[in-house]
Design an enzyme around this catalytic site. Structure first.
Site, mmCIF file in Angstrom:
data_model
loop_
_atom_site.group_PDB
_atom_site.id
_atom_site.type_symbol
_atom_site.label_atom_id
_atom_site.label_comp_id
_atom_site.label_asym_id
_atom_site.label_seq_id
_atom_site.Cartn_x
_atom_site.Cartn_y
_atom_site.Cartn_z
ATOM 1 N N CYS A 1 0.821 -1.215 0.000
ATOM 2 C CA CYS A 1 0.000 0.000 0.000
ATOM 3 C C CYS A 1 0.853 1.262 0.000
ATOM 4 C CB CYS A 1 -0.944 -0.012 1.201
ATOM 5 S SG CYS A 1 -1.905 1.494 1.315
ATOM 6 N N CYS B 1 -1.434 1.642 -3.151
ATOM 7 C CA CYS B 1 -2.458 2.678 -2.961
ATOM 8 C C CYS B 1 -1.903 4.096 -2.917
ATOM 9 C CB CYS B 1 -3.206 2.446 -1.644
ATOM 10 S SG CYS B 1 -3.463 0.749 -1.194
ATOM 11 N N LYS C 1 0.077 5.323 -6.086
ATOM 12 C CA LYS C 1 -0.910 5.305 -7.180
ATOM 13 C C LYS C 1 -1.852 6.501 -7.092
ATOM 14 C CE LYS C 1 -4.616 3.861 -6.269
ATOM 15 N NZ LYS C 1 -5.257 2.576 -6.120
ATOM 16 N N TYR D 1 -8.667 -3.892 -11.343
ATOM 17 C CA TYR D 1 -8.371 -2.647 -10.620
ATOM 18 C C TYR D 1 -7.158 -1.935 -11.214
ATOM 19 C CZ TYR D 1 -11.176 -3.787 -6.398
ATOM 20 O OH TYR D 1 -12.166 -4.051 -5.507
ATOM 21 N N GLU E 1 -6.953 1.578 -13.334
ATOM 22 C CA GLU E 1 -6.373 2.745 -12.670
ATOM 23 C C GLU E 1 -5.173 3.281 -13.452
ATOM 24 O OE1 GLU E 1 -7.838 1.893 -8.112
ATOM 25 O OE2 GLU E 1 -5.761 1.476 -8.565
ATOM 26 N N HIS F 1 -27.350 21.077 -1.136
ATOM 27 C CA HIS F 1 -27.376 21.584 -2.499
ATOM 28 C C HIS F 1 -26.431 22.758 -2.679
ATOM 29 C CE1 HIS F 1 -29.201 22.254 -6.391
ATOM 30 N NE2 HIS F 1 -29.348 23.537 -6.106
ATOM 31 N N GLU G 1 -25.966 14.903 -3.342
ATOM 32 C CA GLU G 1 -27.398 15.065 -3.055
ATOM 33 C C GLU G 1 -28.239 14.115 -3.902
ATOM 34 O OE1 GLU G 1 -29.386 18.763 -4.248
ATOM 35 O OE2 GLU G 1 -27.668 19.214 -5.513
HETATM 36 P P1 NDP Z 1 -7.874 -7.979 -10.548
HETATM 37 O O1 NDP Z 1 -8.220 -9.246 -9.897
HETATM 38 O O2 NDP Z 1 -8.625 -6.758 -10.219
HETATM 39 O O3 NDP Z 1 -7.981 -8.160 -12.126
HETATM 40 C C1 NDP Z 1 -7.220 -9.142 -12.786
HETATM 41 C C2 NDP Z 1 -7.470 -9.031 -14.256
HETATM 42 O O4 NDP Z 1 -6.524 -9.832 -14.929
HETATM 43 C C3 NDP Z 1 -8.842 -9.490 -14.666
HETATM 44 O O5 NDP Z 1 -9.290 -8.682 -15.710
HETATM 45 C C4 NDP Z 1 -8.585 -10.917 -15.152
HETATM 46 O O6 NDP Z 1 -9.419 -11.300 -16.192
HETATM 47 C C5 NDP Z 1 -7.185 -10.824 -15.702
HETATM 48 N N1 NDP Z 1 -6.391 -12.037 -15.556
HETATM 49 C C6 NDP Z 1 -6.233 -12.782 -14.456
HETATM 50 N N2 NDP Z 1 -5.399 -13.804 -14.693
HETATM 51 C C7 NDP Z 1 -5.014 -13.692 -15.979
HETATM 52 C C8 NDP Z 1 -4.174 -14.463 -16.819
HETATM 53 N N3 NDP Z 1 -3.545 -15.542 -16.378
HETATM 54 N N4 NDP Z 1 -4.024 -14.055 -18.107
HETATM 55 C C9 NDP Z 1 -4.660 -12.965 -18.548
HETATM 56 N N5 NDP Z 1 -5.480 -12.212 -17.800
HETATM 57 C C10 NDP Z 1 -5.652 -12.578 -16.537
HETATM 58 O O7 NDP Z 1 -6.305 -7.821 -10.315
HETATM 59 P P2 NDP Z 1 -5.319 -6.569 -10.265
HETATM 60 O O8 NDP Z 1 -3.994 -7.127 -10.597
HETATM 61 O O9 NDP Z 1 -5.853 -5.436 -11.058
HETATM 62 O O10 NDP Z 1 -5.361 -6.157 -8.736
HETATM 63 C C11 NDP Z 1 -5.074 -7.147 -7.733
HETATM 64 C C12 NDP Z 1 -5.871 -6.884 -6.487
HETATM 65 O O11 NDP Z 1 -5.314 -5.795 -5.787
HETATM 66 C C13 NDP Z 1 -7.319 -6.505 -6.731
HETATM 67 O O12 NDP Z 1 -8.151 -7.625 -6.852
HETATM 68 C C14 NDP Z 1 -7.651 -5.680 -5.511
HETATM 69 O O13 NDP Z 1 -8.073 -6.546 -4.499
HETATM 70 C C15 NDP Z 1 -6.326 -5.065 -5.147
HETATM 71 N N6 NDP Z 1 -6.282 -3.653 -5.587
HETATM 72 C C16 NDP Z 1 -7.159 -2.767 -5.048
HETATM 73 C C17 NDP Z 1 -7.185 -1.459 -5.443
HETATM 74 C C18 NDP Z 1 -8.179 -0.531 -4.846
HETATM 75 O O14 NDP Z 1 -8.710 -0.828 -3.793
HETATM 76 N N7 NDP Z 1 -8.493 0.600 -5.504
HETATM 77 C C19 NDP Z 1 -6.236 -0.946 -6.439
HETATM 78 C C20 NDP Z 1 -5.372 -1.969 -6.970
HETATM 79 C C21 NDP Z 1 -5.394 -3.262 -6.548
HETATM 80 P P3 NDP Z 1 -10.875 -11.947 -15.924
HETATM 81 O O15 NDP Z 1 -11.720 -10.911 -15.282
HETATM 82 O O16 NDP Z 1 -11.332 -12.288 -17.282
HETATM 83 O O17 NDP Z 1 -10.644 -13.127 -15.046
#
Ligand code: NDP
Length: 448
Positions: free
Chosen positions: A43, A48, A51, A178, A182, A437, A442
């Site tokens: 984080c 976080c 970012k 995510y 982002e 407002h 709101e």
């Molecule tokens: P996410 O789980 O959000 O998304 C992963 C993405 O990668 C999905 O689109 C998934 O596709 C795809 N994917 C997964 N495995 C493969 C693979 N082997 N080949 C190709 N595509 C793949 O992961 P992130 O890495 O973006 O973030 C990790 C975690 O970190 C999040 O789940 C969240 O919990 C945390 N995080 C939170 C944030 C916040 O609170 N704002 C900011 C950043 C991270 P599909 O959907 O088709 O499975």
């Protein structure tokens, strides 16, 4: 005198580990904390915090454009990536210092080395020293999971994105979750040409469909290129620099940088847990019960390494509850119901409770209230970018089951509204509240 060197040995100085160490020490425990990299964890060091600062930096691109419509004479502005990057990294250094101060002021013994478990009560640090502890806490977090494809080593992950020598002109981001959304927003605003490549046809699985669709629409309008149903095949170096990204069913995509944002895997490799009797799950996560205890009674785990909810505030709560329960004489558990979450995309989105799809599966018929509007600031700026707020209500008792929104400051607004949803308030309770407002928030008390 205890038979152990420490009451608690924590492995991993991220959000969960630092909170657990500090609180346990405040309860009077003798605590050691081992960290192989930097204090603060994902984080603070590479997640976080940096970012969000990049997002603030990127938002100026739009704000400076809009300012002209508000009467400001804004000259053509240049952006200097190195200035933003270095200022963000300096802030990360400052925060790491604060974390270290907190640990030392609580007399937590910080060991800046990798530690591995050698038994139910024993840990070995990289220098070869062995330490015993009544309780061991695993808080090693997670790391980016990079798909196993030829040339994957030519790509970066979010870890490296904060340190780029220069802003890429063209960036391909693998994944639609995510981190992908982002960073797509950040790079796109800063002027890079962004292509998101996703294996499925959906972004941000788990969020409400209407909100995800709205983000996709706005992102496309802002110039982000999405390639769906495009499994990653390979990455090749490109003559003259950069890479060529090959994905299924598409022409090869040239880029300066390819970034993997394809989920995160628990950091348990080589940690010695299996030898100590803790069998990891198929994802490599540490299995724990509601008290964060593994099948070995003296070994606990909190945060991303358990692969429950990969969110900083959840890891912090787990670490705090663990310390209060084990060292403070105050046994308590984390309540995972109604955890709000947000994606700091551009614009950001946020949600709490059930999505419409989940609510229909669980409750059958539900009532949907929506407000689809242009924020006042966007209207004057001449930008056709609509916010969407959506409330899902149980018709049997009027209780709000879910609240989802996309638009400027959505996470800031949702945090307050999440209190009402978590408390089980009704739609009528929102209606009974007088609007503030003129605000965007709101809309929440005016939903029809
Ligand atoms: P996410 O789980 O959000 O998304 C992963 C993405 O990668 C999905 O689109 C998934 O596709 C795809 N994917 C997964 N495995 C493969 C693979 N082997 N080949 C190709 N595509 C793949 O992961 P992130 O890495 O973006 O973030 C990790 C975690 O970190 C999040 O789940 C969240 O919990 C945390 N995080 C939170 C944030 C916040 O609170 N704002 C900011 C950043 C991270 P599909 O959907 O088709 O499975």
């Amino acid at each position: 005198m205890s038979e152990f060197d420490f009451d608690l040995f924590v492995i991993g100085a991220g959000s969960g580990g630092v909170r657990a160490a500090r609180v346990a020490a405040a309860h009077g425990a003798k605590v050691a904390l081992a960290e192989e990299y930097r204090v603060g964890g994902t984080c603070v060091i590479r997640g976080c915090v940096p970012k969000k600062l990049l997002i603030y930096g990127a938002h100026f691109a739009e704000d400076l454009r809009d300012a002209r419509r508000f009467g400001w004479h804004v000259p053509d502005c240049d952006f200097d990536w190195a200035t933003l990057r270095d200022n963000v990294l300096a802030e990360v250094d400052r925060l790491e210092g604060l974390y270290c101060n907190t640990l030392s002021s609580h007399s937590v013994h910080l060991i800046r080395e990798r530690a591995e478990v050698r038994g139910p009560h024993e840990v070995e640090t990289a220098g070869g020293a062995r330490h015993t502890a009544a309780t061991i806490l695993i808080a090693t977090g997670a790391r980016p999971a990079v798909p196993d494809c030829p040339g994957a080593e030519l790509g970066i992950t979010s870890n490296e994105a904060f340190h780029l020598a220069e802003l890429p002109r063209r960036v391909v981001i693998a994944g639609g979750g995510y981190i992908a959304n982002e960073f797509a927003g950040i790079f796109n605003e800063l002027g890079s040409r962004v292509t998101i490549v996703n294996r499925s046809g959906e972004i941000l699985r788990g969020y409400d469909d209407s909100i995800r669709d709205r983000l996709l629409k706005i992102s496309v309008e802002k110039g982000i290129d999405f390639r769906f149903h495009a499994p990653f095949e390979r990455v090749e170096p490109r003559e003259g620099g950069g890479v060529i990204v090959h994905v299924g069913g598409q022409d090869p995509i040239p880029a300066d940088v390819v970034m993997f944002a394809t989920g995160r895997a628990p950091n348990t490799q080589g940690l010695g847990l299996e030898q100590a009797g803790v069998t990891l799950d198929a994802m490599g996560a540490v299995p724990v019960d509601e008290d964060n205890r593994t099948p070995v009674p003296s070994i606990f785990a909190v945060g991303d390494v358990t692969n429950r909810v990969q969110l900083t505030p959840v890891a912090i709560r787990e670490g705090h509850a663990f310390a209060d329960s084990q060292f403070g004489g105050n046994p308590r558990r984390v309540d995972y119901h109604c955890i709000p979450s947000a994606v700091f995309s551009h614009p950001p989105l946020a949600g709490v409770g059930l999505t419409e799809r989940q609510a229909r599966e669980r409750h059958g018929d539900v009532k949907i209230y929506q407000s689809d509007f242009r924020a006042m600031k966007n209207v004057l700026a001449g930008r056709d970018e609509r916010a969407l707020y959506k409330m899902i209500v149980d018709p049997t008792d009027d209780r709000v089951l879910g609240l989802h929104m996309i638009g400027p400051d959505a996470p800031e607004i949702l945090q307050a509204a999440a209190v009402a949803v978590k408390a089980g308030l009704t739609k009528q309770a929102f209606d009974d509240t007088v609007a503030l407002h003129p605000t965007m928030a709101e809309e929440l008390v005016l939903l029809r």
